[in-house]
Design an enzyme around this catalytic site. Structure first.
Site, PDB file in Angstrom:
ATOM      1  N   LEU A  54      20.891   9.276  43.429  1.00 38.91           N
ATOM      2  CA  LEU A  54      22.031   9.838  42.623  1.00 38.91           C
ATOM      3  C   LEU A  54      23.089   8.462  42.354  1.00 38.91           C
ATOM      4  CD1 LEU A  54      22.980  12.659  44.950  1.00 38.91           C
ATOM      5  CD2 LEU A  54      22.024  12.813  42.774  1.00 38.91           C
TER       6      LEU A  54
ATOM      7  N   GLY B   5      25.554   1.834  45.819  1.00 36.69           N
ATOM      8  CA  GLY B   5      26.728   1.226  46.105  1.00 36.69           C
ATOM      9  C   GLY B   5      26.415  -0.239  46.721  1.00 36.69           C
ATOM     10  N   GLY B   6      27.583  -0.789  47.385  1.00 36.29           N
ATOM     11  CA  GLY B   6      27.298  -2.079  47.713  1.00 36.29           C
ATOM     12  C   GLY B   6      26.571  -1.967  49.275  1.00 36.29           C
ATOM     13  N   ARG B   7      26.654  -0.794  49.659  1.00 27.90           N
ATOM     14  CA  ARG B   7      25.765  -0.847  51.109  1.00 27.90           C
ATOM     15  C   ARG B   7      24.518  -0.133  51.073  1.00 27.90           C
ATOM     16  NH1 ARG B   7      27.782  -4.854  54.407  1.00 27.90           N
ATOM     17  NH2 ARG B   7      30.012  -4.483  54.625  1.00 27.90           N
ATOM     18  N   GLY B   8      24.192   0.566  49.974  1.00 25.18           N
ATOM     19  CA  GLY B   8      22.889   1.200  49.883  1.00 25.18           C
ATOM     20  C   GLY B   8      22.922   2.199  48.671  1.00 25.18           C
TER      21      GLY B   8
ATOM     22  N   LYS C 166      23.027   9.310  52.162  1.00 27.73           N
ATOM     23  CA  LYS C 166      23.443   7.544  51.773  1.00 27.73           C
ATOM     24  C   LYS C 166      22.660   6.980  52.711  1.00 27.73           C
ATOM     25  CE  LYS C 166      27.659   6.025  51.104  1.00 27.73           C
ATOM     26  NZ  LYS C 166      28.939   5.440  51.430  1.00 27.73           N
TER      27      LYS C 166
ATOM     28  N   ASP D  49      40.119   1.527  50.415  1.00 31.07           N
ATOM     29  CA  ASP D  49      38.974   1.368  49.423  1.00 31.07           C
ATOM     30  C   ASP D  49      39.177   2.417  48.475  1.00 31.07           C
ATOM     31  OD1 ASP D  49      37.218  -0.369  48.332  1.00 31.07           O
ATOM     32  OD2 ASP D  49      35.480   0.774  49.463  1.00 31.07           O
TER      33      ASP D  49
END
Length: 441
Positions: free
Chosen positions: A163, A166-169, A185, A282
């Site tokens: 989908l 992002g920065g973490r996965g 996620k 954030d």
């Protein structure tokens, strides 16, 4: 055969008991003299003489058993033995039935474990359990979901189910049955910071429940891999809607204002209703998710902290273009830092540009720096609006939204409004059917 082996010793015990009951008491006898000694028509002279005759030497004594008493004892023994045997049989029958049920259940479970999850698996029991834990209000109460279930639901974390990233996965679409979808996620192994953010995310989303904050359904830890399972948001993120292939074409003016007040409501809950107040840290368009009806929900609480003295030396985190100047330069973090980031999101909705536009391989232009001098010019403002929504709104509403954005992105935190004031300024611009108070004619 096992049942017969048990019954035989039971029957033997019952038979022995029956025999003991028959021979347990001595038989009753009645003395009776022969006719030659005492004729039937002659009465003894006295009781003493009759007793003497009964025990005199040479007199034959005949003992006669009363068969009526014997029959009664036999009948009682039979009843007792039959009752005992029937009880034993009933107990063994119940034991055998229960044992068969246990064996059948265990065989069924073992077969189910051996089957590969080739079809969609139902998550509804997990959701029900998580909701019940949530209702209990217990800290740390969250559903732990098996890795194999998530693997099957995402088709082995296949590329076709991605989908977003992002920065973490990556985030994957997970289908658990025909009606139930979720977003998974899958976090990269990013060391200590990633571990802390994962724990922070779970901790906050277990405690926080609000209609404009995304729901966490559960999590999974598999070796070094960590996964978070959220409710499905069918229209993805605001970032993908504004800056993706559609370039904001699905977002009308009123939908954009609805998204703005949804985010403002979420922030008002964090700043005003949580005790102590929570700073998200954030706020950005990629962390604003949209469901099938374009209801906006705030996500990604990995960096969220409570306000207070402990945040004076908090580690600098966030996304460039959204980070407030005082936090970026001095490390000062308050709820006004979230208000600044909200103002940047409002500019994205209004103008349709990213917070940092790439001008060259080495240069980026800040949206705030570029647009700030023009937002207060009523002649230039209509030309800055995203072409998708240009000329679709009341100009008075446009000026009001621009004025709110200008206040939110003020360099000095004390000049920025509270998020509650921002919310009350935007509600009159949104139609009643979309959650505002505007009556369309």
């Amino acid at each position: 055969m096992n049942l017969l082996r048990l019954l035989f010793p039971m029957w033997a015990c019952s038979f022995s008991l029956f025999s003991l009951l028959i021979h347990a008491r001595p038989q009753s006898t009645v003395p009776f003299t022969s006719a030659s000694v005492l004729p039937s028509d002659q009465e003894p002279i006295s009781q003493f003489s009759s007793q003497m005759e009964a025990v005199s030497p040479g007199v034959a004594v005949v003992r006669v058993v009363h068969h009526q008493d014997l029959n009664k004892r036999i009948l009682i023994a039979l009843i007792v033995a039959s009752t005992l045997l029937a009880g034993i049989l009933l107990f063994l029958s119940c034991f055998w039935i229960c044992r068969q049920k246990i064996l059948n259940n265990s065989n069924g479970k073992s077969k189910q474990k051996n089957l590969e999850p080739t079809k969609a698996l139902s998550l509804s029991p997990i959701v029900d359990r998580f909701n019940s834990l949530w209702m209990a209000g217990k800290k740390g109460s969250v559903a732990v979901i098996e890795y194999r279930l998530l693997e099957a639901a995402t088709n082995g974390f296949g590329e076709s189910n991605v989908l977003g990233e992002g920065g973490r996965g990556r985030v994957y679409k997970a289908r658990f049955d025909d009606k139930f979808l979720a977003a998974v996620k899958k976090l990269d192994n990013g060391g200590v910071d990633a571990e802390r953010e994962f724990e922070n995310e779970v901790d906050w989303l277990v405690k926080i429940r609000h209609q404009n904050i995304v729901s966490l359904l559960g999590y999974c830890i598999h070796d070094e891999t960590k996964l978070l399972v959220y409710e499905m948001m069918q229209n993805g993120s605001l970032e993908s809607q504004l800056h993706g292939p559609s370039q904001g074409s699905a977002l009308t003016w009123h939908l954009r204002m609805k998204i703005a007040i949804d985010v403002a409501r979420a922030l008002e809950y964090l700043h005003e209703n949580c005790n102590p107040p929570v700073v998200h840290r954030d706020i950005k368009s990629s962390n604003i998710l949209l469901d099938s009806n374009f209801n906006a929900k705030l996500s990604d609480f990995g960096l969220a902290v409570t306000t207070g003295s402990q945040n004076k030396n908090v580690k600098l985190s966030g996304t460039l273009g959204y980070v407030a100047p005082e936090y970026l330069l001095e490390g000062k973090l308050t709820d006004k830092s979230d208000v600044y980031a909200f103002g940047v999101v409002l500019l994205e909705l209004l103008i349709g540009k990213k917070p940092l536009e790439k001008m060259s391989p080495t240069q980026h232009q800040s949206l705030v720096t570029w647009v700030m001098p023009q937002l207060t010019d009523r002649l230039k403002l209509p030309k800055l609006v995203d072409p998708v929504i240009k000329d679709t709104m009341d100009l008075k509403h446009l000026y009001q939204v621009a004025a709110v954005a200008v206040l939110c992105i003020q360099p000095e935190p004390s000049y920025r409004p509270l998020i509650t004031d921002v919310l009350h300024s935007l509600i009159p611009l949104v139609p009643i059917e979309l959650g505002g108070s505007l009556r369309l004619t």
